[in-house]
Design an enzyme around this catalytic site. Structure first.
Site: not given
Ligand SMILES: *Cc1c(COP(=O)(O)O)cnc(C)c1O
Ligand code: SF4
Length: 395
Positions: A120, A124, A133, A140, A142, A338
């Site tokens: 993105r 990086r 997890c 979450c 994701r 974000d």
């Protein structure tokens, strides 16, 4: 009621599992095997609210339910509003979807160059190396792929990801995440880090992990050796509330620090968990005592079924304002959104600029006082003529 921090106590002990021998308790395989993953297991120990029960049944089709015995001990079983409980026990709110909510709220899929590799930013990449997890956070970002409850069928493709990084010399920073990279076996992690280290242009390697918080037993001396061997490897952990800062987490952070791993923390701003200045202040103080530098506070992403956990953006700004100047600067994280749709992380700051004109910028300090800084240089004169602004005794 304002939150008051117990500055002495670091929670310890095995709580409900006092009967389990210490070395069994400290075996991370045992912790994983004995995770609470079903309503019936939770109900052996606590009374779920009807909303939680609903949420638990729904979880199987959204984001799996799993809580390690270690982390379950931190839940106040008599208090449905417990800030630890709200993070990992599903609620009915997960079953409602607001129009602004999305399956991929920060637009990662649009920047996925090969499966699991999100490029993105210019220099990086985010490398998703597993969908598992130790426990699952109900908010979450994701959720679409983590735990594979939604049949997203995410299969991390290490080889493709590594080849992409190898062939893109602009990638100098690789962030391993998932899921939780520290759930990989030592051998696998060792291999992956070794491969990344062998790429000349990769100069910065970091891991995003909640393992130290959910499963500190996983931070074994062997794991620390691997991190040390491939170091410097940086790590961002994910603590949201001071209650999570236990003796076991502190010990795990010590082991990581001694292995040369610089530690940062990312928190997600969550309603009824940490949307409170006193709670955040207690949290950052505890983090600093564990050599963890608060890095980001995220505005909660617009993930489907998260409206019961989201706060207003203004709350985050207010929290930062309550910290800056009032406590150690090292402890103050950057508040970010974000951006929905793939805009990346955008910092949000309280405004300390009262006004700017041609001649001066007028600033408001943390106490509310106004101070001016000139924007244009005045006419300089020889020292002798400037005596009126210097200490007379100099002459
Ligand atoms: C957060 C993130 C990074 C790392 O961002 P930093 O601000 O450098 O911590 C890189 N790639 C993606 C896709 C991210 O979401
Ligand atoms: S640890 Fe991270 S990836 Fe895993 S469920 Fe929590 S927020 Fe999602």
């Amino acid at each position: 009621m304002p939150y008051t921090e117990n500055r002495e106590a670091w929670t310890k002990g095995q709580g409900l599992w006092e009967h389990v021998p210490a070395d069994t308790w400290n075996d991370w395989g045992w912790q994983l095997k004995n995770r609470l993953t079903k309503v019936e297991q939770l109900e052996q120990f606590m009374t779920l609210t009807p909303e939680e029960k609903q949420g638990c049944y729904f979880a199987n089709s959204k984001l799996a339910l799993a809580i390690t015995p270690y982390f379950f001990n931190l839940i106040d079983r008599d208090d449905p509003s417990c800030p630890v409980r709200r993070q990992v026990i599903p609620q009915g709110g997960e079953m409602t979807i607001a129009p602004e909510e999305m399956l991929d709220p920060v637009g990662e899929d649009g920047h996925m160059k090969v499966p699991g590799l999100v490029h993105r930013y210019p220099d990086r990449v985010l490398f998703l190396v597993t969908d598992r997890c130790a426990a699952y956070c109900r908010y979450c970002t994701r959720s679409r792929l983590v735990s594979n409850a939604q049949d997203y069928n995410f299969h991390p493709e290490y080889e493709q990801g590594l080849r992409y990084i190898e062939s893109h010399p602009e990638v100098r920073d690789v962030l391993l995440s998932g899921g939780d990279p520290l759930l990989l076996a030592d051998r696998k992690l060792d291999h992956l880090l070794g491969r990344l280290r062998a790429i000349k242009h990769v100069e910065f390697i970091r891991i995003g992990s909640r393992i130290p918080v959910f499963l500190p037993q996983r931070v074994t001396p062997e794991l620390c050796e691997i991190l040390k061997k491939h170091g410097p490897v940086w790590m961002s952990i994910h603590v949201n509330h001071p209650k999570e800062c236990t003796q076991a987490l502190k010990d795990a952070c010590d082991r990581l620090s001694y292995a040369g791993v610089p530690l940062g923390n990312q928190s997600v701003l969550l309603k009824g968990v940490n949307d409170d200045a006193d709670v955040m202040k207690a949290l950052i103080h505890r983090l600093l005592r564990m050599r963890v530098r608060p890095y980001y506070i995220y505005q909660c992403d617009l993930i489907t079924g998260s409206s019961h956990l989201r706060t207003e953006v203004q709350k985050g700004i207010e929290i930062i304002r309550s910290l800056r100047g009032h406590t150690t600067g090292y402890g103050i994280p950057q508040f970010v959104i974000d951006a929905p749709g793939g805009g990346g992380k955008i910092p949000i700051n309280p405004d300390y600029v009262e006004r700017v004109d041609e001649n001066e910028i007028v600033l408001r300090n943390y106490e509310g006082g106004l101070f001016s800084y000139p924007l244009k240089p005045g006419k300089a004169v020889p020292v002798e003529e400037a005596a009126h602004i210097l200490d007379e005794s100099l002459f």
